[in-house]
Design a protein around this motif. Structure first.
Motif, PDB file in Angstrom:
ATOM      1  N   HIS A  54       0.720  -1.246  -0.033  1.00  0.00           N
ATOM      2  CA  HIS A  54      -0.153   0.099  -0.095  1.00  0.00           C
ATOM      3  C   HIS A  54       0.969   1.275  -0.109  1.00  0.00           C
ATOM      4  CE1 HIS A  54      -2.447   3.030   2.160  1.00  0.00           C
ATOM      5  NE2 HIS A  54      -3.505   2.592   1.253  1.00  0.00           N
TER       6      HIS A  54
ATOM      7  N   GLY B 218       1.118   4.271  -2.903  1.00  0.00           N
ATOM      8  CA  GLY B 218       0.966   5.548  -2.418  1.00  0.00           C
ATOM      9  C   GLY B 218       2.109   6.394  -2.922  1.00  0.00           C
ATOM     10  N   HIS B 219       3.398   5.906  -2.769  1.00  0.00           N
ATOM     11  CA  HIS B 219       4.560   6.741  -3.008  1.00  0.00           C
ATOM     12  C   HIS B 219       4.513   6.779  -4.641  1.00  0.00           C
ATOM     13  CE1 HIS B 219       8.997   6.959  -4.329  1.00  0.00           C
ATOM     14  NE2 HIS B 219       8.870   7.835  -3.523  1.00  0.00           N
TER      15      HIS B 219
ATOM     16  N   ALA C  35       2.230   9.580  -5.738  1.00  0.00           N
ATOM     17  CA  ALA C  35       2.568  11.016  -5.544  1.00  0.00           C
ATOM     18  C   ALA C  35       3.947  11.189  -6.048  1.00  0.00           C
ATOM     19  CB  ALA C  35       2.936  10.946  -4.081  1.00  0.00           C
TER      20      ALA C  35
ATOM     21  N   VAL D 101      -6.018   3.714  -1.927  1.00  0.00           N
ATOM     22  CA  VAL D 101      -5.267   4.997  -1.950  1.00  0.00           C
ATOM     23  C   VAL D 101      -6.080   5.876  -2.865  1.00  0.00           C
ATOM     24  CG1 VAL D 101      -3.222   5.696  -2.809  1.00  0.00           C
ATOM     25  CG2 VAL D 101      -3.211   3.458  -1.962  1.00  0.00           C
TER      26      VAL D 101
ATOM     27  N   VAL E  70      -6.592   9.500  -4.723  1.00  0.00           N
ATOM     28  CA  VAL E  70      -6.104  10.861  -5.310  1.00  0.00           C
ATOM     29  C   VAL E  70      -7.193  11.492  -5.905  1.00  0.00           C
ATOM     30  CG1 VAL E  70      -4.457  11.672  -7.149  1.00  0.00           C
ATOM     31  CG2 VAL E  70      -4.184   9.220  -6.317  1.00  0.00           C
TER      32      VAL E  70
ATOM     33  N   VAL F 215      -2.479  12.643  -2.648  1.00  0.00           N
ATOM     34  CA  VAL F 215      -2.578  11.322  -2.358  1.00  0.00           C
ATOM     35  C   VAL F 215      -3.061  10.993  -1.062  1.00  0.00           C
ATOM     36  CG1 VAL F 215      -1.343   9.058  -2.439  1.00  0.00           C
ATOM     37  CG2 VAL F 215      -1.042  10.823  -4.064  1.00  0.00           C
ATOM     38  N   SER F 216      -4.023  10.138  -0.661  1.00  0.00           N
ATOM     39  CA  SER F 216      -4.177   9.920   0.832  1.00  0.00           C
ATOM     40  C   SER F 216      -4.810   8.351   0.914  1.00  0.00           C
ATOM     41  CB  SER F 216      -5.559  10.830   1.014  1.00  0.00           C
ATOM     42  OG  SER F 216      -6.583  10.754   0.515  1.00  0.00           O
TER      43      SER F 216
END
Length: 101
Positions: free
Chosen positions: A11, A15-16, A19, A92, A94, A100-101
């Motif tokens: 996850h 996410g990285h 972003a 995740v 966007v 991104v959260s």
């Protein structure tokens, strides 16, 4: 002892990746452009290409079981939507600004 990667780590990797802009690392095509996907109609069928790029950039995605990663949209209001990437039942998001959260 074998090293194991858990769902939380995958996850975090996704996410990285979301972003990081494409070509965000010198000499590497790593990264994504989720806002360009948000601006296209769902019927354009870009979700598969998006997941394939994710698999190239984050190789662990390619070894997950089928259906472990899904991409879809969520309407926020009449003028904006979120891109949702479901990774092993963890979401995740966007938003239309690229956050991104």
């Amino acid at each position: 002892m074998a090293n194991e990667i858990n769902g939380e780590e995958v996850h975090g990797m996704v996410g990285h990746w979301l972003a990081t802009p494409v070509n965000g690392y010198l000499g590497s095509g790593y990264g994504s452009d989720p806002q360009s996907l948000i601006q296209k109609p769902m019927s354009a069928g870009l979700g598969d290409a998006f997941i394939q790029k994710m698999e190239r950039d984050v190789p662990v995605i390619g070894i997950l079981p089928g259906g472990a990663v899904n991409v879809y949209f969520e309407d926020r209001d009449n003028r904006s939507k979120n891109l949702i990437v479901n990774v092993m039942d963890r979401l995740v998001r966007v938003d239309s600004t690229g956050t991104v959260s």
